[in-house]
Scaffold this motif. Structure first.
Motif, PDB file in Angstrom:
ATOM      1  N   VAL A 270      42.028 -97.699  98.435  1.00 15.39           N
ATOM      2  CA  VAL A 270      42.807 -96.652  99.109  1.00 15.39           C
ATOM      3  C   VAL A 270      44.180 -96.519  98.242  1.00 15.39           C
ATOM      4  N   PHE A 273      43.293 -94.420  94.962  1.00 18.91           N
ATOM      5  CA  PHE A 273      43.011 -92.954  95.382  1.00 18.91           C
ATOM      6  C   PHE A 273      44.203 -92.211  95.708  1.00 18.91           C
ATOM      7  N   SER A 274      45.195 -92.915  96.678  1.00 17.97           N
ATOM      8  CA  SER A 274      46.196 -92.171  96.958  1.00 17.97           C
ATOM      9  C   SER A 274      47.138 -91.889  95.929  1.00 17.97           C
ATOM     10  N   ILE A 279      42.127 -86.634  93.479  1.00 21.58           N
ATOM     11  CA  ILE A 279      41.923 -86.891  94.953  1.00 21.58           C
ATOM     12  C   ILE A 279      43.017 -86.137  95.664  1.00 21.58           C
ATOM     13  N   THR A 281      42.720 -85.732  99.313  1.00 21.31           N
ATOM     14  CA  THR A 281      42.970 -86.216 100.450  1.00 21.31           C
ATOM     15  C   THR A 281      42.171 -87.626 100.473  1.00 21.31           C
ATOM     16  N   VAL A 282      42.775 -88.572 101.134  1.00 17.88           N
ATOM     17  CA  VAL A 282      42.046 -89.813 101.177  1.00 17.88           C
ATOM     18  C   VAL A 282      41.991 -90.125 102.709  1.00 17.88           C
ATOM     19  N   SER A 308      36.505 -92.374 102.767  1.00 19.26           N
ATOM     20  CA  SER A 308      36.030 -90.836 102.155  1.00 19.26           C
ATOM     21  C   SER A 308      37.109 -90.168 101.576  1.00 19.26           C
ATOM     22  N   VAL A 309      37.135 -89.588 100.535  1.00 23.20           N
ATOM     23  CA  VAL A 309      37.791 -88.569  99.825  1.00 23.20           C
ATOM     24  C   VAL A 309      37.413 -87.448  99.669  1.00 23.20           C
ATOM     25  N   GLN A 310      38.470 -86.666  99.501  1.00 22.93           N
ATOM     26  CA  GLN A 310      38.324 -85.039  99.154  1.00 22.93           C
ATOM     27  C   GLN A 310      38.918 -84.760  97.897  1.00 22.93           C
TER      28      GLN A 310
END
Ligand SMILES: *Cc1c(COP(=O)(O)O)cnc(C)c1O
Length: 385
Positions: A270, A273-274, A279, A281-282, A308-310
């Motif tokens: 997380v 990804f953040s 990415i 949205t995380v 989940s990621v967008q």
């Protein structure tokens, strides 16, 4: 201490011991795989230890059921051949023609499909509501609502519902609250203690934990609910075989250590990804800014192994990401020791296309395994390039 003066045991102790004591005859510390479909009787009606025919009951399954009840803090447990067999039994136990059920607007795809395609043919109606909003759930209820069905965190959007509040909402309307606790597991969250009436599992996921068995379970404190479930378990026969029950029980023994590692690894990913520009949205309940963070922190021990990621690049970027990972295997399912990645819109949740439950097409779901986290971070890093 319990009322009876027994010391109350911790989660891991129960997970390892509940349901089976070393066999008095042989000392076997593990429950045997009782591969027997029928059981000898001492005279007509003279069952030994309550077993007559293995659809009705089998000693390996009984051990799993007692273990499941213990780890969920419930009185009664029933095993099923899959999470969907458990779901089907619970829907049939709780609903009659003319009744209504409220389900999450991002329910597990198979649960939605079963209700939408099958149960509606038998006179059941349903409404969808976001589990994050108890008022919306209350508003979705009708005088015919008998069940409020929730998942938390939800699949695949990882929304969080306040179980205690939702139990109040369900009860105020004369309905029962069923919590599909597959994502959280009883190690992270125990819905019965928060007011839920029934807890349901796909044991295929974290409880089995090794992607080697399909199963389901239902746990409740209510004797009548358990009797209804037991009747359907035997009457329809969606039971786990003894080998499946054995594997599931074997998995549960390490649930707490696996979950801690799943959570550790998920937290590191997380973070990665953040900070990544690909990415957009995380989605993870452990993030401060996540709308369900406070509720999750209050009702969960930790935040789980699902992320989940967008993707900023839309659907194609999401599909490319899924195709390019090497340690993360492109596959459906979740909760095993190995990391999995998938595109819900095209895979697990394809059946929700065009419905109110449709998921964003730039969404990727990761089931974070218990491999070395450096390898997982390196893998998603190369796949996002
Ligand atoms: C997988 C899953 C189910 C269905 O369980 P099966 O064992 O695949 O039949 C139900 N609910 C959730 C949340 C799941 O992830």
């Amino acid at each position: 201490m319990t009322d009876s003066g027994e010391p109350t045991q911790g989660f891991s102790t129960k997970a390892i011991h509940a349901g089976w004591d070393p066999d008095p005859q042989t000392g076997a510390v593990n429950v045997p795989i009782f591969a027997s479909s029928t059981f000898a009787q001492d005279g007509v009606g003279g069952m030994r230890d309550g077993f007559e025919y293995a659809r009705t009951g089998n000693p390996t399954r009984r051990a799993l059921e007692a273990n499941m009840a213990a780890i969920e803090g419930g009185t009664y447990g029933r095993g099923f051949s899959s999470g969907m067999a458990a779901t089907d039994a619970m829907l049939r136990a709780g609903l009659r023609p003319g009744d209504h059920i409220v389900i999450p607007n991002d329910a597990y795809g198979g649960t939605f499909r079963l209700i939408d395609k099958v149960f509606t043919q038998w006179g059941i109606s349903y409404s969808v509501a976001p589990v994050v909003d108890p008022d919306a759930v209350a508003a979705a209820m009708t005088p015919q609502t008998k069940l409020v069905w929730i998942e938390t965190p939800t699949n695949p959007l990882l929304n969080v519902g306040d179980i205690a509040k939702l139990a109040d909402v369900a009860h105020a309307g004369g309905a029962r609250l069923v919590v599909d606790n597959t994502f959280a597991t009883p190690y992270l969250q125990q819905p019965l203690s928060l007011g839920a009436d029934v807890v349901l599992h796909s044991t295929t996921k974290y409880l089995g934990g090794h992607s080697d068995v399909v199963g389901g379970a239902i746990v409740t404190n209510d004797e009548q609910t358990d009797a209804d479930i037991a009747f359907l378990q035997n009457g329809s026969g969606g039971v786990p075989g003894p080998f499946d029950a054995y594997l599931t029980m074997r998995g549960i023994k390490t649930l707490s250590v696996r979950m801690d590692r799943h959570c550790d690894n998920a937290e590191k990913l997380v973070e990665f990804f953040s900070a990544h520009k690909a990415i957009e949205t995380v989605l993870y309940p452990g993030i401060d800014g996540h709308p369900g963070h406070a509720t999750a922190a209050a009702q969960m021990r930790r935040f789980g192994g699902m992320i989940s990621v967008q993707l900023a690049g839309g659907r194609q970027a999401a599909l490319d990401f899924c195709a390019k990972t090497k340690v993360f295997t492109l596959a459906e399912s979740l909760g095993g020791i190995e990391s999995l990645i998938e595109h819900p819109g095209a895979m697990t949740h394809a059946s929700t296309a065009g419905s109110l439950l449709e998921v964003p097409d730039n969404l990727v779901r990761l089931s974070v395994g218990i491999e070395d986290v450096e390898d997982l971070v390196a893998d998603v890093d190369q796949a996002l390039r």
